[in-house]
Every structure is written in structure tokens, then in C-alpha cells.
Design a protein around this motif. Sequence first.
Motif, mmCIF file in Angstrom:
data_model
loop_
_atom_site.group_PDB
_atom_site.id
_atom_site.type_symbol
_atom_site.label_atom_id
_atom_site.label_comp_id
_atom_site.label_asym_id
_atom_site.label_seq_id
_atom_site.Cartn_x
_atom_site.Cartn_y
_atom_site.Cartn_z
ATOM 1 N N ARG A 77 0.861 -1.092 -0.140
ATOM 2 C CA ARG A 77 -0.072 -0.117 0.166
ATOM 3 C C ARG A 77 0.946 1.203 -0.008
ATOM 4 N N MET B 98 -12.201 0.937 -9.458
ATOM 5 C CA MET B 98 -12.121 1.681 -8.120
ATOM 6 C C MET B 98 -11.103 1.358 -7.174
ATOM 7 N N GLN B 99 -10.743 0.110 -7.192
ATOM 8 C CA GLN B 99 -9.711 -0.305 -6.146
ATOM 9 C C GLN B 99 -8.416 0.449 -6.780
ATOM 10 N N ILE C 117 -8.233 4.093 -5.977
ATOM 11 C CA ILE C 117 -8.280 4.387 -4.356
ATOM 12 C C ILE C 117 -6.680 4.176 -4.174
ATOM 13 N N GLN C 118 -6.027 3.403 -4.525
ATOM 14 C CA GLN C 118 -4.572 2.897 -4.499
ATOM 15 C C GLN C 118 -3.959 4.068 -4.934
ATOM 16 N N ILE D 22 -4.011 6.974 -2.720
ATOM 17 C CA ILE D 22 -3.018 6.812 -1.551
ATOM 18 C C ILE D 22 -1.609 7.181 -2.080
ATOM 19 N N ILE E 293 -2.207 7.135 7.127
ATOM 20 C CA ILE E 293 -3.365 6.866 6.508
ATOM 21 C C ILE E 293 -3.437 5.177 6.300
ATOM 22 N N LEU F 219 -7.112 13.267 0.293
ATOM 23 C CA LEU F 219 -8.260 12.196 -0.049
ATOM 24 C C LEU F 219 -9.324 12.494 -0.518
ATOM 25 N N ARG F 220 -9.929 13.439 0.304
ATOM 26 C CA ARG F 220 -11.242 13.937 0.166
ATOM 27 C C ARG F 220 -11.335 14.713 -1.338
ATOM 28 N N LYS F 221 -10.454 15.477 -1.516
ATOM 29 C CA LYS F 221 -10.565 16.179 -2.894
ATOM 30 C C LYS F 221 -10.591 15.357 -3.970
ATOM 31 N N LEU G 227 -11.266 11.724 -3.747
ATOM 32 C CA LEU G 227 -12.218 10.429 -3.573
ATOM 33 C C LEU G 227 -13.687 10.797 -3.022
ATOM 34 N N GLY G 228 -13.648 12.220 -2.514
ATOM 35 C CA GLY G 228 -14.826 12.504 -2.031
ATOM 36 C C GLY G 228 -15.874 12.857 -3.018
ATOM 37 N N LEU H 253 -16.533 11.461 -6.005
ATOM 38 C CA LEU H 253 -16.857 10.148 -6.739
ATOM 39 C C LEU H 253 -18.336 9.938 -6.712
ATOM 40 N N GLU I 144 -18.018 13.898 2.364
ATOM 41 C CA GLU I 144 -16.859 13.650 1.437
ATOM 42 C C GLU I 144 -15.668 12.932 2.460
ATOM 43 N N SER J 267 -14.430 9.170 1.956
ATOM 44 C CA SER J 267 -12.950 8.827 1.222
ATOM 45 C C SER J 267 -12.338 7.677 2.216
#
Lengths: 187, 121
Positions: free
Chosen positions: A37, A126-127, A130-131, A134, A145, A180-182, A184-185, A187, B44, B48
Motif C-alpha cells: 500500500r 475503483m480499487q 483508490i490505491q 493513496i 493513512i 483524499l477527500r479532494k 475520492l470525495g 466520486l 466527503e 474517502s
Amino acid sequence: MEAIVNRKIKQVMKGDQNAFNDIVEIYKDKVFQICFRMIGSRAEAEDLAQETFIRAYVNIRSFKQERKFSSWLYRIATNLCIDRIRKKKPDFYLDAEISGTEGLTLYSTVPAEGKLPEMQVETLEMQEMIQREILKLPEKYRIIIVLKYIEELSLNEISEMLDIPLGTVKTRIHRGREALRKQLGKL
Amino acid sequence: MDACSERMILYMHEYLDEDIPEDHKKILEHHLETCRACRQHFYELKKSIFYVQSLPNIQAPPGFASRVMDKLPKEKKRVGARRWVKSHPFLVSTCLFLILMAGGGDFFGMEQPERIFRYEK
């Protein structure tokens, strides 16, 4: 569990390699997961995870039994990962994206039966996404995280393990979450 | 969308760390009821975290442990012998018994059994 591990470590300290094999079996998945990760490539994660165990074996005498062995071991792993990330910084982003995708394809979960093929692709995509997000985090946020949300360690444990004040751990996890929010949030 | 006050965002993170004072929690809850932008921001953040947590567990590749063991510096022979004695206590005592029986009383003066005794320590 802790007691079994401590007994094994005493045997290792006396020079018994078979006991160390058991230690590797107990912790290999956790250590490999942290490395994967953090770094995003399967081959590099194996390399780093192996190095973690070799260093642990060679330096086993510097481990204090009153501490948690897992914390000591994960600290070695995270230090190695951070060193690696810093070394390859210049071409890091491009590299991470490619290797992240390749690693994830190999490691993605088998989707539950009965799901449509379309859904499987979506989940895998998606995975990977997300990776990738990160991997875009600066390493000092990324490590926290990963330890908090993938290894499920408490902030106190992370603070002790990395030898960083709790307040700093909190600041870093806040910034990590905002970053992350910027991505992933939305989506 | 990002116009929410710094203070509310800090409280959100305190909440997510499960380390939020009761008064902060009340203020945050009240604020979220009235501020749509903050509600969105909080949602959000939680989303996340959910995504990161939803990543599958990863296992080390097959044969990992043996590849690590192959790379370790070799252990001392003495330890291997001690482990062997420990894991075969019956065999060792039987051998000892047979040697002593065969050798008779003055066997202790000889070299070979002494070496066996040293392993037992």
C-alpha cells in the motif's frame, strides 16, 4: 499471541532460525500489505518485506521485550518504504501509477458470485483508483493513512510506533484525509 | 464548497479521530444541521475513509517465508544440535541408555559420551 511471539523471539535470540520462520509466517501478510500500500508495486513490496524480516533477524537483539514486536517490525518496514520512496522521488508519480495498476490487478478480490461482469470491472477500477490516490499522498501522510485505515492501528499506537508526538500524528492524518477527500470525495 | 470555517473542519477531524470533546460535538452537530456546505464536506471525508477501508486485504505471495529464510545468515551448528536434542528427547535418552548399558561402568572416563552430555545442558 503476544506470549507465543515472545517465546519465539527468545529462541531466535539464542540463534534458532526455525523459530524465526514461524515469526515470518505470523507477520508476512501484514508486513507485505503495508509495503504494497505504501509503494504500489507487488515486486517492490516483496523486496521491501523480505528486507524487513532480514533486518529484524539481524537486529533481533535490539528488540526490547517490553515493547510490542509487531510495532517494532512495522517500524522497520515503514522506514524501508519511506527510504525507497525518497530515493525514487523524481519519477515517482508516473512510476507509481503504472506499478500501482499492475499490482492491484493481481491482488484484487474475487467478486462475490452472481455479480455482473460490468460490476467487477467497476470494482477493480475503483480499487486501482483508490490505491493511486493513496500513492499520491506525501509519504508522511501516506504512512499514517495506511496504518490507521488499512492496518487499523490506533493513533496512539501509530504515535508510539513511529516515535512521533500524538499531536503531529493527528495533524498528518487530518491533512491526509483532506487530500483524499479532494479526489475520492467527489466520486 | 470549501468555504466552511476552519474551526468546523477541525471539529470534523476530531470527530473522525473519535476524540472530540462533548461541547465541540454539540457545536458541530448543530452546525451540520444548518450548513449544507459543511454537511457535504463531512460526507466527503467519511466517504474517502470508507473507500480506503474498502480495499481488499492483501496476502504475501506464496513461498515468501522460505525466500526470506534462504537469505538469512546461517545459524550456528550448536543451536541446530540443541534443537535436535530437544525435539527428540526420547531418542536421545534411549541412545544414552544403550551406550551406557553397552559400555558398562567405566564409560564415563571416555571421550565420546562426554560430548553427548554437553549437548544436554
